[in-house]
Design a protein around this motif. Structure first.
Motif, mmCIF file in Angstrom:
data_model
loop_
_atom_site.group_PDB
_atom_site.id
_atom_site.type_symbol
_atom_site.label_atom_id
_atom_site.label_comp_id
_atom_site.label_asym_id
_atom_site.label_seq_id
_atom_site.Cartn_x
_atom_site.Cartn_y
_atom_site.Cartn_z
ATOM 1 N N GLU A 88 38.430 45.456 46.054
ATOM 2 C CA GLU A 88 37.298 44.567 45.793
ATOM 3 C C GLU A 88 36.064 44.990 46.590
ATOM 4 N N ILE A 144 40.173 39.778 40.551
ATOM 5 C CA ILE A 144 39.356 40.565 41.480
ATOM 6 C C ILE A 144 37.893 40.646 41.060
ATOM 7 N N TRP A 145 37.588 40.462 39.756
ATOM 8 C CA TRP A 145 36.210 40.694 39.314
ATOM 9 C C TRP A 145 35.242 39.642 39.832
ATOM 10 N N LYS A 147 35.395 38.386 42.830
ATOM 11 C CA LYS A 147 35.122 38.830 44.199
ATOM 12 C C LYS A 147 34.202 40.048 44.202
ATOM 13 N N ILE A 148 34.425 40.940 43.254
ATOM 14 C CA ILE A 148 33.569 42.122 43.143
ATOM 15 C C ILE A 148 32.133 41.697 42.832
ATOM 16 N N VAL A 216 33.374 39.333 49.713
ATOM 17 C CA VAL A 216 34.749 39.352 49.207
ATOM 18 C C VAL A 216 35.611 38.320 49.928
#
Length: 284
Positions: A88, A144-145, A147-148, A216
């Motif tokens: 991330e 995860i996207w 957080k990215i 993140v």
């Protein structure tokens, strides 16, 4: 006579170089030893004061933290958390740098576009990035996207402003000199723009790294199924101080690794551009 004098000067300089290198190594070793001594002293004070002076349930003890860290690193879940958070951070950092650089070059190169859009970008940048986390969760879900995306917003604005202001402050006289001498756009780019933007660009990278980590971890705190931030949230919810400090140590190590990579990249790039000597002169 002149030739002999120059030869003697070169011989003296060659003989003095090993001594200078030895002094540099001794200076570096001294700094490292002092850093280790500070860490050891802090650990000893922490161990002694935890309980009699500081509440152990809140600050734990170094021995308990080391045990919790060892257990965490031996578990499969621990390495899954580290892997997830690392992906991330790196993805958010890379995308943020690309977007910030592209936007900075575009708005810095076209004055009208900069005058129109820069105030709007400043207004958006004023929004706390963590406040966007719920919105990104709606768009990208709990994976995860989201957080990215938070990491991207933190990094992109820093890189954008450094590139944008770097282009605005570019010495117009140098550009005109290159153009008068018959230089084309790629000559201006190579001889003026890139050397001008190198320092602010790498400064933005070193500032953006911690911002990517902050974004993140903050997003993992809000909603996540895995990651170091998720582990920290669980430990805080359970009032588990040893695991809380163990997670913080993991974050510190990740930050140091990222900062070390960016520092080496900075030094390598400036050396290739011939700007390393100029930086040393400014420090001196």
């Amino acid at each position: 006579m002149v030739t002999a004098t120059r030869s003697a000067e070169r011989t003296t300089e060659a003989a003095a170089e090993p001594r200078r290198q030895g002094e540099r190594w001794r200076g570096t070793a001294t700094v490292v030893l002092l850093r280790v001594a500070v860490i050891v002293l802090a650990g000893v004070l922490w161990q002694v004061l935890s309980g009699p002076v500081l509440p152990e349930y809140a600050v734990s003890k170094p021995t308990d933290v080391v045990d919790a860290l060892w257990t965490y690193l031996q578990s499969a879940q621990g390495w899954t958390d580290i892997k997830t958070t690392s992906i991330e951070i790196l993805a958010g950092f890379g995308i943020g740098v690309a977007l910030g650089t592209a936007a900075g070059l575009l708005l810095g190169s076209f004055r009208l576009a900069g005058q129109v859009l820069e105030p709007l970008i400043a207004a958006i940048n004023g929004i706390p990035k963590i406040a966007l986390a719920p919105l990104f969760l709606l768009f990208f879900g709990i994976g995860i996207w989201s957080k990215i995306a938070i990491a991207v917003t933190g990094v992109a604005f820093v890189v954008f402003y450094n590139i944008y202001l770097g282009l605005r402050l570019r010495q117009r006289e140098l550009v005109e000199i290159v153009q008068v001498m018959g230089g084309r756009r790629h000559h201006v780019l190579g001889y003026v723009t890139v050397p001008t933007l190198a320092a602010p660009f790498f400064a933005a990278l070193k500032t953006g790294g911690p911002l990517a980590i902050l974004g993140v971890i903050g997003a993992e705190f809000i909603a996540s199924a895995e990651g170091v931030g998720h582990e920290l949230f669980v430990a805080a919810s359970n009032l588990d101080a040893p695991n809380e400090f163990a997670g913080l140590i993991v974050l510190v190590v990740m930050t140091l690794i990222l900062n070390g990579i960016l520092t080496r990249l900075d030094a390598y790039a400036l050396k290739k551009l011939g700007l390393a000597g100029r930086r040393r002169a400014r420090k001196g």
